[in-house]
Design an enzyme around this catalytic site. Structure first.
Site, PDB file in Angstrom:
ATOM      1  N   GLY A  93       0.827  -1.208   0.000  1.00 14.57           N
ATOM      2  CA  GLY A  93       0.000   0.000   0.000  1.00 14.57           C
ATOM      3  C   GLY A  93       0.854   1.248   0.000  1.00 14.57           C
ATOM      4  O   GLY A  93       2.073   1.210  -0.223  1.00 14.57           O
ATOM      5  N   LEU A  94       0.215   2.360   0.282  1.00 15.25           N
ATOM      6  CA  LEU A  94       0.893   3.661   0.247  1.00 15.25           C
ATOM      7  C   LEU A  94       2.129   3.685   1.147  1.00 15.25           C
ATOM      8  O   LEU A  94       3.239   4.018   0.706  1.00 15.25           O
ATOM      9  CB  LEU A  94      -0.120   4.729   0.688  1.00 15.25           C
ATOM     10  N   TYR A 132     -14.062   2.947  11.927  1.00 17.49           N
ATOM     11  CA  TYR A 132     -12.609   2.878  11.711  1.00 17.49           C
ATOM     12  C   TYR A 132     -11.861   3.395  12.930  1.00 17.49           C
ATOM     13  O   TYR A 132     -10.883   2.802  13.386  1.00 17.49           O
ATOM     14  CB  TYR A 132     -12.254   3.716  10.476  1.00 17.49           C
ATOM     15  N   PRO A 164       0.233   8.702  12.495  1.00 20.89           N
ATOM     16  CA  PRO A 164       0.527   9.695  11.463  1.00 20.89           C
ATOM     17  C   PRO A 164      -0.673  10.620  11.273  1.00 20.89           C
ATOM     18  O   PRO A 164      -1.800  10.264  11.592  1.00 20.89           O
ATOM     19  CB  PRO A 164       0.742   8.860  10.191  1.00 20.89           C
ATOM     20  N   THR A 165      -0.405  11.796  10.739  1.00 24.27           N
ATOM     21  CA  THR A 165      -1.496  12.639  10.274  1.00 24.27           C
ATOM     22  C   THR A 165      -1.840  12.197   8.843  1.00 24.27           C
ATOM     23  O   THR A 165      -1.557  11.063   8.483  1.00 24.27           O
ATOM     24  CB  THR A 165      -1.076  14.121  10.331  1.00 24.27           C
ATOM     25  N   ASN A 166      -2.417  13.058   8.011  1.00 22.37           N
ATOM     26  CA  ASN A 166      -2.816  12.617   6.664  1.00 22.37           C
ATOM     27  C   ASN A 166      -1.604  12.277   5.799  1.00 22.37           C
ATOM     28  O   ASN A 166      -0.780  13.132   5.499  1.00 22.37           O
ATOM     29  CB  ASN A 166      -3.631  13.723   5.968  1.00 22.37           C
ATOM     30  N   VAL A 167      -1.497  11.025   5.379  1.00 26.62           N
ATOM     31  CA  VAL A 167      -0.368  10.555   4.590  1.00 26.62           C
ATOM     32  C   VAL A 167      -0.681  10.711   3.096  1.00 26.62           C
ATOM     33  O   VAL A 167      -1.808  10.518   2.668  1.00 26.62           O
ATOM     34  CB  VAL A 167      -0.050   9.078   4.885  1.00 26.62           C
ATOM     35  N   HIS A 221      -8.471   9.284  -0.168  1.00 26.44           N
ATOM     36  CA  HIS A 221      -8.320  10.420   0.732  1.00 26.44           C
ATOM     37  C   HIS A 221      -8.270  11.733  -0.051  1.00 26.44           C
ATOM     38  O   HIS A 221      -8.243  11.733  -1.279  1.00 26.44           O
ATOM     39  CB  HIS A 221      -7.063  10.233   1.601  1.00 26.44           C
TER      40      HIS A 221
END
Lengths: 361, 332
Positions: A55-56, A182, A210-213, A226
């Site tokens: 994944g990311l 979630y 983490p914050t928004n990746v 996202h």
């Protein structure tokens, strides 16, 4: 009349299915009487299993391990994808862990999605993620993995809160209603870590927040992804079709964005150096927080989009802000340098354009 | 069958030894005593085995689904859980968390799959935030971490509320809900001193202390405070919730705040009801647990202003009388 007080199986399993149990002396799950895990870590080379490895964040860790850090002698890195094992199934999870016998685990696998997907399926997000997390942590424990680093998110924090949020505040109120399924599943990773430490005499499983990746290999699906990858994809299409770029929501909510490669570098530090059960926020500073409008404008600039930008205020905004403190990270790593936002955004957009056909969307 | 075998063996052994009328009386007494002991042991074994079997069923998704498919319930009262007193929780937070999450997930999903219109689950006031204002009410469940002694159990129970909201949210209007009793006590409790809850533990200890002529040792300082609800009162309220209460939000089922007593007062009530004449001491080296969990029953009183709870000492007496009368077969 004999003093019999038998509750027959048939009676209990009638319409109301009323039964109360006490488990005195009974353990349903194997109760470990394992040695003290707080002893010094093994000196053998690491064998690291990464769930959600394609994944990311998984791809970013692959890149950093192979291209920057290098794989040390005797080390082994295994990056699992969903095709290797269905982690919602306990048997399959156990089997893949038994096969690889990891000493360390980076647990990234999860059912994830953007705002609108969460709003549609809170039950599925809750159940699927609880199953994945339970299976992975228990399988890791059974093969005696010395470290598991799981991945939370700042979106799981209490909706009604003071800012900035920090690691001590995770359970201090209900999360935002849009993604409560979630959020609670992720919060429970912290409960698992505390419980393994508590009952299994010193297991030091932990988690990062983490914050928004964002970054290459993200899910660029407009409906389910996202916000940043969604904006990039919409800008790409709008550019091709000569249509406006429509930003969902008012553009006013604020976010801290962390580049996936920076997160990967920090993950590797946590894996070997961070020795707390309590989680740690991995994020740029509060001063780096931007509005969705500012993020959209940055995408427009980097993608060289020339068309009109509009805001569909009929669409939900989600949580207004989730400003997180990275003070704990800065205490541990005062010199860590984050990739500048526009540079990271450009690398991501360039990757997307170059890999449009194969990108997840 | 085990019971029949036990009876046959007892009779044969006793009759072969005795010959006169007195001996016959002794034989009858012996046989009765042996029968009672055998039956009690068999009952305990059967009950434990049955409970283990039922628990294993609910811990397993397939077996849970099977039993729900078999019975096709329209309504479910979900009470099954791994439970225990303070000291058991402190030893096994991980097991409490995992076992209860599995049970709850299996039961709720199985109920949903057979289209049960109602599931009423059971929470507890012990799951509320440790650091909080008092009295606690239904809106405060998730407002902070629970007491560290039983965080595994507490979080698993809290997640029942999450399940209910999620089923309502995603499954278009499922009205599954939960009740939140305070400390429950009554006949058929688990009177195990090490693993049971405080009141049955005190009753059992008083019983033994009475028999042995030893002091009654209360664990902890005696200062923590609790609201106790009689199991029969709780059952009456459960039935009301099952058919009349139409919210997804949970509801506290408890006596009022003014009925809260200290563990010391509860111990003194047990001493009075059991007519214990010996010494009562407090082992302050043992943990106290959470100091208070004072809960508001205002929501219940809005719905049921006229509901009358059984007076505490009367309920305690009925419980103690039951325990003494059923000592051999009681769970302990």
């Amino acid at each position: 009349m004999l003093p019999i007080d038998i509750i027959s199986c048939k009676m209990v399993l009638q319409l109301f299915l009323i039964c109360t149990f006490n488990f005195s002396g009974l353990l349903l799950l194997p109760m470990n009487t394992e040695p003290d895990y707080s002893a010094s870590p093994k000196s053998t080379p690491m064998r690291v299993l990464v769930t959600g490895g394609t994944g990311l964040v998984g791809r970013a860790i692959q890149h950093v391990v192979r291209e920057e850090r290098g794989i040390r002698e005797g080390e082994e890195w295994i990056f699992l994808s969903s095709t290797d094992a269905n982690l919602m199934d306990a048997g399959e999870t156990r089997e893949v862990f038994q096969k690889h016998q990891p000493t360390h685990v980076i647990h990234l696998a999860a059912m994830v999605g953007g705002l609108f997907k969460n709003m549609r399926a809170n039950l599925d997000f809750w159940r699927n993620n609880i199953y994945i997390n339970d299976n992975v942590l228990q399988a890791a424990h059974e093969v005696d993995a010395v470290q598991v680093v799981s991945c939370l998110s700042t979106c799981i924090f209490p909706d009604k809160t003071t800012y900035p949020i920090d690691e001590t505040m995770i359970h201090n109120g209900p999360p935002h209603k849009s993604n409560f399924g979630y959020s609670y599943a992720k919060r429970m990773l912290n409960v698992y870590n505390s419980a393994y430490h508590d009952q299994e005499r010193g297991r030091f499983y932990t988690a990062v927040i983490p914050t928004n990746v964002f970054g290459p290999h993200d899910n660029f699906n407009i409906k389910d992804g996202h916000v940043l990858p969604g904006l990039i994809h919409k800008a790409y299409i709008a550019q091709k079709e000569g249509s406006p770029l429509v930003v969902w929501g008012s553009g006013t909510p604020r976010r801290q964005f962390i580049y996936s490669l920076d997160l990967a570098r920090l993950f590797l530090w946590v894996l070997t150096e961070y020795k707390e059960v309590e989680p740690i926020i991995l994020s740029v500073g509060e001063e780096e927080e931007v509005s969705i409008k500012e993020a959209a404008e940055a995408v427009v600039e980097v993608m060289r989009f020339k068309g009109q930008v509009t805001y569909d205020t009929a669409k939900a905004d989600g949580q207004f802000k989730k400003t997180a403190s990275n003070a704990k990270l800065r205490q541990y790593c005062p010199n860590f340098t984050f990739t500048p936002f526009k540079q990271a955004l450009k690398e991501t957009c360039d990757w997307f354009v170059a890999n449009y056909d194969s990108a997840r969307k």
